[in-house]
Design a protein around this motif. Structure first.
Motif, PDB file in Angstrom:
ATOM      1  N   LEU A  68       0.808  -1.083   0.005  1.00 33.24           N
ATOM      2  CA  LEU A  68      -0.078  -0.077  -0.023  1.00 33.24           C
ATOM      3  C   LEU A  68       1.060   1.099   0.119  1.00 33.24           C
ATOM      4  N   GLU A  74       0.678   5.408  -0.005  1.00 35.92           N
ATOM      5  CA  GLU A  74       0.154   6.406   0.091  1.00 35.92           C
ATOM      6  C   GLU A  74       0.824   7.699  -0.571  1.00 35.92           C
ATOM      7  N   SER A  99      -4.311   9.637  -1.709  1.00 35.74           N
ATOM      8  CA  SER A  99      -4.370   8.217  -2.560  1.00 35.74           C
ATOM      9  C   SER A  99      -3.631   7.111  -1.870  1.00 35.74           C
ATOM     10  N   CYS A 100      -4.338   6.180  -1.933  1.00 36.67           N
ATOM     11  CA  CYS A 100      -3.802   4.899  -1.222  1.00 36.67           C
ATOM     12  C   CYS A 100      -3.909   3.692  -2.493  1.00 36.67           C
ATOM     13  N   TRP A 106      -8.431   4.568   6.572  1.00 37.56           N
ATOM     14  CA  TRP A 106      -7.433   5.645   6.738  1.00 37.56           C
ATOM     15  C   TRP A 106      -7.433   6.128   8.091  1.00 37.56           C
ATOM     16  N   THR A 123      -7.223   1.690  -6.234  1.00 34.59           N
ATOM     17  CA  THR A 123      -6.790   2.821  -5.370  1.00 34.59           C
ATOM     18  C   THR A 123      -7.971   3.473  -4.510  1.00 34.59           C
ATOM     19  N   PHE A 175      -2.118   7.393   6.928  1.00 30.57           N
ATOM     20  CA  PHE A 175      -1.679   6.128   6.408  1.00 30.57           C
ATOM     21  C   PHE A 175      -3.027   5.144   6.181  1.00 30.57           C
ATOM     22  N   CYS A 176      -3.055   4.126   5.134  1.00 26.80           N
ATOM     23  CA  CYS A 176      -3.981   3.333   4.890  1.00 26.80           C
ATOM     24  C   CYS A 176      -3.954   1.912   5.296  1.00 26.80           C
ATOM     25  N   TYR A 226      -0.533  -2.401   6.137  1.00 28.07           N
ATOM     26  CA  TYR A 226      -0.862  -0.958   6.127  1.00 28.07           C
ATOM     27  C   TYR A 226       0.746  -0.334   5.247  1.00 28.07           C
ATOM     28  N   GLY A 227       0.317   0.805   5.056  1.00 30.20           N
ATOM     29  CA  GLY A 227       1.358   1.575   4.194  1.00 30.20           C
ATOM     30  C   GLY A 227       2.229   2.325   5.290  1.00 30.20           C
TER      31      GLY A 227
END
Length: 123
Positions: A4, A6, A21-22, A36, A78, A95-96, A113-114
């Motif tokens: 992921l 972001e 954006s993710c 998010w 996305t 972060f997503c 998660y990113g």
């Protein structure tokens, strides 16, 4: 490999807008919940908004309801977070995170998660 990423963060003045954006890779978003979260120094991590993979519903924390909008483009794999009327309290790393099916309250309930993107709101 699930990833992921972001993007879209930056510095804005109070009242300004940003769209985060993710972008997901290694799997398809269809059927997955994307949440998010945000983390500000000295503050607890907060779940901001989630789009469910099971029913398509969107959820928002009280602090952002009416200002933020979450959306997904499954064709682009996305998820977006449109943030309007930003205030200094929105300053954080965003972060997503992803999990199958429905939204959950805590990051620990998510599978991936990113790294996050920084949002800074100041005059």
């Amino acid at each position: 490999q699930v990833q992921l990423v972001e993007s879209g963060g930056g510095a804005v003045q109070p009242g300004g807008s940003l769209t985060l954006s993710c972008a997901a890779s290694g799997f398809t978003l269809d059927g997955y919940a994307i949440h998010w979260f945000r983390q500000a120094p000295g503050k607890e991590r907060e779940g901001v908004s989630c789009t469910s993979g099971s029913n398509g519903n969107a959820y928002y924390s009280d602090s952002v309801k009416g200002r933020f909008t979450i959306s997904r483009d499954n064709a682009k794999n996305t998820v977006y977070l449109q943030m309007n009327n930003l205030n200094p309290g929105d300053t954080a790393v965003y972060f997503c995170a992803v999990r199958e099916f429905g939204c959950a309250a805590t990051l620990e309930q998510y599978d991936y998660y990113g790294q996050g993107t920084q949002v800074t709101v100041s005059s």
